[in-house]
Design an enzyme around this catalytic site. Sequence first.
Site, mmCIF file in Angstrom:
data_model
loop_
_atom_site.group_PDB
_atom_site.id
_atom_site.type_symbol
_atom_site.label_atom_id
_atom_site.label_comp_id
_atom_site.label_asym_id
_atom_site.label_seq_id
_atom_site.Cartn_x
_atom_site.Cartn_y
_atom_site.Cartn_z
ATOM 1 C CG ASN A 232 144.724 -56.400 -31.815
ATOM 2 O OD1 ASN A 232 145.022 -57.399 -31.985
ATOM 3 N ND2 ASN A 232 145.351 -55.303 -31.368
ATOM 4 C CG HIS B 61 148.971 -55.162 -22.157
ATOM 5 N ND1 HIS B 61 148.432 -53.923 -21.677
ATOM 6 C CD2 HIS B 61 150.219 -55.419 -21.605
ATOM 7 C CE1 HIS B 61 149.426 -53.363 -21.407
ATOM 8 N NE2 HIS B 61 150.610 -54.030 -21.084
HETATM 9 C C1 GRF Z 1 147.198 -52.899 -29.273
HETATM 10 O O1 GRF Z 1 148.394 -52.664 -29.186
HETATM 11 C C2 GRF Z 1 146.415 -53.419 -28.133
HETATM 12 O O2 GRF Z 1 147.388 -54.563 -27.722
HETATM 13 C C3 GRF Z 1 146.569 -52.560 -27.235
HETATM 14 O O3 GRF Z 1 145.968 -51.402 -27.837
HETATM 15 C C4 GRF Z 1 146.328 -51.260 -29.116
HETATM 16 C C5 GRF Z 1 145.298 -51.191 -29.938
HETATM 17 O O4 GRF Z 1 145.541 -51.254 -31.393
HETATM 18 N N1 GRF Z 1 145.360 -52.828 -26.197
HETATM 19 P P1 GRF Z 1 144.414 -51.501 -32.467
HETATM 20 O O5 GRF Z 1 143.157 -50.414 -32.128
HETATM 21 O O6 GRF Z 1 143.946 -52.901 -32.313
HETATM 22 O O7 GRF Z 1 145.199 -51.263 -33.618
#
Ligand code: GRF
Length: 215
Positions: free
Chosen positions: A14, A110
């Site tokens: 993300n 989330h």
């Molecule tokens: C994602 O699924 C986010 O929604 C949650 O933790 C995960 C993080 O994944 N809070 P990344 O590190 O962004 O790949």
Amino acid sequence: MLNVAILISGRGSNMQALVRESQKENAPFRVVCVLSNKADAAGLAWAQEQGIHTVVVPHKDFNKDRQAFEQVINEKLQECGAQLVCLAGFMRLLTPWFVQQWRDRFINIHPSLLPAFPGLDVQQKAIDYGAKLSGCTVHFVREEMDHGPIIAQAAVPVLPEDTAETLAARILKCEHQIYPQAVNWIAQNRVSIINEKVFIADAKAPQSLTNPCAE
Ligand code: GRF
């Protein structure tokens, strides 16, 4: 131009989506810092390659003194001029003190349709419950975990053959769309919170704006 800091603990996909968005022409925000509580977070190396300022604040150095840990994070965020803090897979709970410091300038993503399934392992929980839809939520952070005014959501189907992994992958694609979208809206000053509800200015077609993954 809004200065954004991103907090990660792991792979940081993300975070990458947010950085890529910020690198687009005319983007209304820039990423001034990627901060991790883990020195070996995979996302840190990627951020460094992009020339982004990275900071490591290992929670283990603080011997369970959460406020001391958060005070250092807070100082680092101030130093880099952050105006918005984005949690992106940051695996430490933050105290009400920290949440208050950044109130209404602090958001999270989330992987469920909140308020359903807060917490961890939420894709498995959605499957176990028999939910037919799940998805992801971008929200302002409040004291209660995975709770707060919702900025954007996207829904995906839960298929009979889904495992937690396949569902997570389907949701993650949407996360990478709605998180940059939500930060753009904030950076464009289009987001207001009234009575703990989010309103987005000029959202002419709310359905498609809030659910960009809908086919
Ligand atoms: C994602 O699924 C986010 O929604 C949650 O933790 C995960 C993080 O994944 N809070 P990344 O590190 O962004 O790949």
